[in-house]
Motif scaffolding. Structure first.
Motif, PDB file in Angstrom:
ATOM      1  N   ALA A 130      32.322-115.040  68.655  1.00 31.01           N
ATOM      2  CA  ALA A 130      31.488-113.861  68.419  1.00 31.01           C
ATOM      3  C   ALA A 130      30.889-113.749  67.009  1.00 31.01           C
ATOM      4  N   LYS A 131      31.889-113.893  65.816  1.00 31.11           N
ATOM      5  CA  LYS A 131      31.513-113.530  64.006  1.00 31.11           C
ATOM      6  C   LYS A 131      31.626-112.397  64.156  1.00 31.11           C
ATOM      7  N   PRO A 132      32.695-111.329  64.715  1.00 33.51           N
ATOM      8  CA  PRO A 132      33.054-110.141  64.203  1.00 33.51           C
ATOM      9  C   PRO A 132      32.475-109.769  63.141  1.00 33.51           C
ATOM     10  N   TRP A 133      31.782-108.726  63.349  1.00 26.72           N
ATOM     11  CA  TRP A 133      31.527-108.079  61.605  1.00 26.72           C
ATOM     12  C   TRP A 133      32.154-106.531  62.362  1.00 26.72           C
ATOM     13  N   PHE A 134      32.575-105.738  60.452  1.00 25.82           N
ATOM     14  CA  PHE A 134      33.639-104.501  60.630  1.00 25.82           C
ATOM     15  C   PHE A 134      32.641-104.351  59.506  1.00 25.82           C
ATOM     16  N   GLY A 135      32.639-102.816  59.268  1.00 26.62           N
ATOM     17  CA  GLY A 135      31.791-101.841  57.741  1.00 26.62           C
ATOM     18  C   GLY A 135      33.079-100.563  58.109  1.00 26.62           C
ATOM     19  N   ILE A 136      33.935-100.069  57.538  1.00 28.62           N
ATOM     20  CA  ILE A 136      34.617 -99.022  57.661  1.00 28.62           C
ATOM     21  C   ILE A 136      34.349 -97.551  56.645  1.00 28.62           C
ATOM     22  N   GLU A 137      33.808 -96.853  57.454  1.00 23.94           N
ATOM     23  CA  GLU A 137      33.689 -95.567  56.155  1.00 23.94           C
ATOM     24  C   GLU A 137      35.071 -95.031  55.897  1.00 23.94           C
ATOM     25  N   GLN A 138      35.557 -94.956  55.114  1.00 19.59           N
ATOM     26  CA  GLN A 138      36.901 -94.925  54.171  1.00 19.59           C
ATOM     27  C   GLN A 138      36.857 -93.444  53.965  1.00 19.59           C
ATOM     28  N   GLU A 139      36.816 -91.998  54.661  1.00 17.30           N
ATOM     29  CA  GLU A 139      36.683 -90.927  54.113  1.00 17.30           C
ATOM     30  C   GLU A 139      38.196 -90.068  53.927  1.00 17.30           C
ATOM     31  N   TYR A 140      38.368 -89.212  52.767  1.00 18.16           N
ATOM     32  CA  TYR A 140      39.700 -88.908  51.819  1.00 18.16           C
ATOM     33  C   TYR A 140      39.325 -87.195  51.234  1.00 18.16           C
TER      34      TYR A 140
END
Length: 345
Positions: A130-140
Motif C-alpha cells: 500500500a506504500k503508506p506515506w505520512f507527513g506529521i506537523e509537529q507543533e511545540y
C-alpha cells in the motif's frame, strides 16, 4: 553631549559549529535514544575509525538504564541497537547522528521501544504494497526556564491570538531563530517506519538548537490553560490507492474505519493514554471533542479533515488532527495502518 548607542548584534550561537574543523580520519557518532519517560531523548557519543553508511555498520552499544528509568541498578546495562543514521548538522560531516532502539539485558524490547512493534506492522506485505506515506506537523511551544511562554508579558497574557498565525514582526513573533504561543514544523512525506525515525531525530535537533539559545521546547499539548490553541501532531496519511485517480473513495473508506476505533486511537495518541489530550481536544480552538468522532472537508474542528484541494482533485490524503504534540509517532503510524489496512477492530 548626546551619546550614540549602537544596538548589539544578535548572538550567533552556531558560529562554534561552523568554525570546527572536522577530523576526516575519524567519525563521531552520536547515539540518540528514547528514555524511560517515552517522551524525552538521551544521547552519548563515541569515536569510530570509519564512517558507517548504514545502521547495520554501526556497532551496538550500551548505557546505564538505571539512570534513565529503564532498568534497575542490579542489572542496569541496556542495549542500544542502531536503526537509522543522519548527517550531523552540528559537528558536520563526516560525523553522524545515530537513532537507536533500546533493548533490555536479554534483548527483549524496552517498554517504550514502540519502533519494534511499528516496524513489524510496516513490514507486513499488505502494508508494504500500500506504500503508506505520512507527513506529521509537529507543533511545540518555546518557554523559558520557568515554563512560561517565550515572549509573553511576565505576569500577564498577550492579546487575542488572531494576529499571531503566520505572523510577522517582533510584537507578533518572538524566537523565530529557533512563540507566538505556538510554532510548528512539518516532516514528510515519509514512507512507513521512516516517519517515526525522522520525527524523533527532528525533535532531537530542535532540542539541541533551543539548548544553544538558552530556551526550552515544550511538547505539552496544552502548556498554558486558557483561550489558546493547544499543540498537536496533525498526521497526514495516504496510501498508493488514495494518491491515484479517484482515490477519494479510498480516503472515505479509511475515514469510516477510523471512526469505528475512535476510543482506541485516542488512547494511542498521547503517552498518557488520552489524559494529555483531554486538555486539548475540547471542541474549541480548532479541535474536535475528545469523546466524539467527526470528519469533514476543510473542517479544522473535525477529528479527521479532508483538505480542500484533495476533495477537489478527488485524490490525495487525509489529515488526522487528534494526535497530541507529545505523541510517539511510531505508535500513531502503527495504529493508523492497523486500522485502515489490516482492518483491526
Amino acid at each position: 553631549m548626546l551619546q550614540t548607542v549602537t544596538p548589539s548584534a544578535p548572538i550567533d550561537s552556531f558560529a562554534s559549529y561552523r568554525e570546527r574543523e572536522p577530523d576526516v580520519d575519524k567519525c563521531i557518532a552520536t547515539y540518540v535514544w528514547i528514555d524511560g519517560t517515552g517522551q524525552n531523548l538521551r544521547q552519548k557519543s563515541r569515536v569510530l575509525d570509519f564512517k558507517p553508511k548504514t545502521p547495520e555498520e554501526c556497532p551496538d552499544w550500551n548505557f546505564d538504564g538505571s539512570s534513565t528509568n529503564q532498568s534497575s541498578g542490579r542489572n542496569s546495562d541496556c542495549w542500544l541497537k542502531p536503526c537509522a543514521i543522519f548527517r550531523d548538522p552540528f559537528r558536520r560531516d563526516p560525523n553522524i547522528l545515530v537513532l537507536c532502539e533500546v533493548y533490555l539485558h536479554d534483548w527483549s524490547p524496552d517498554t517504550f521501544n514502540h519502533r519494534h512493534s511499528c516496524k513489524k506492522a510496516m513490514d507486513i506485505p499488505i502494508v508494504k504494497e500500500a506504500k503508506p506515506w505520512f507527513g506529521i506537523e509537529q507543533e511545540y511551544t518555546l518557554v523559558d526556564y520557568t515554563g512560561f511562554p517565550l515572549g509573553w508579558p511576565q505576569g500577564g497574557f498577550p492579546g487575542p491570538q488572531g494576529p499571531y498565525y503566520c505572523g510577522v514582526g517582533y510584537t507578533k513573533v518572538n524566537g523565530r531563530q529557533v512563540v507566538e504561543i505556538e510554532w510548528e514544523f512539518q516532516v514528510g512525506p515519509c514512507e512507513g517506519i521512516e516517519m517515526g525515525d525522522h520525527l524523533w531525530m527532528a525533535r532531537f535537533i530542535l532540542h539541541q538548537v533551543s539548548e544553544d539559545q538558552g530556551i526550552v521546547v515544550s511538547l505539552d499539548p496544552k502548556p498554558i490553560p486558557g483561550d489558546w490553541n493547544g499543540a498537536g501532531c496533525h498526521t497526514n496519511y495516504s496510501t498508493l490507492p488514495m494518491r491515484q485517480e479517484n482515490g477519494i473513495k479510498h480516503i472515505e473508506v479509511a475515514i469510516e474505519k477510523l471512526s469505528t476505533r475512535h476510543d482506541v486511537h485516542i488512547q494511542a495518541y498521547d503517552p498518557s493514554g488520552g489524559e494529555d489530550n483531554k486538555r486539548r481536544l475540547t471542541g474549541l480552538h480548532e479541535t474536535a471533542r475528545i469523546d466524539e468522532f467527526s470528519s469533514g472537508v476543510a473542517n479544522r474542528g473535525a477529528s479527521v479533515r479532508i483538505p480542500r484541494h484533495c476533495s477537489s482533485e478527488k485524490k490525495g490524503y487525509l489529515e488526522d488532527r487528534r494526535p497530541a504534540s507529545n505523541c510517539d509517532p511510531y505508535v500513531v503510524t502503527e495504529i493508523i495502518v492497523r486500522t485502515t489496512l489490516l482492518n483491526e477492530k
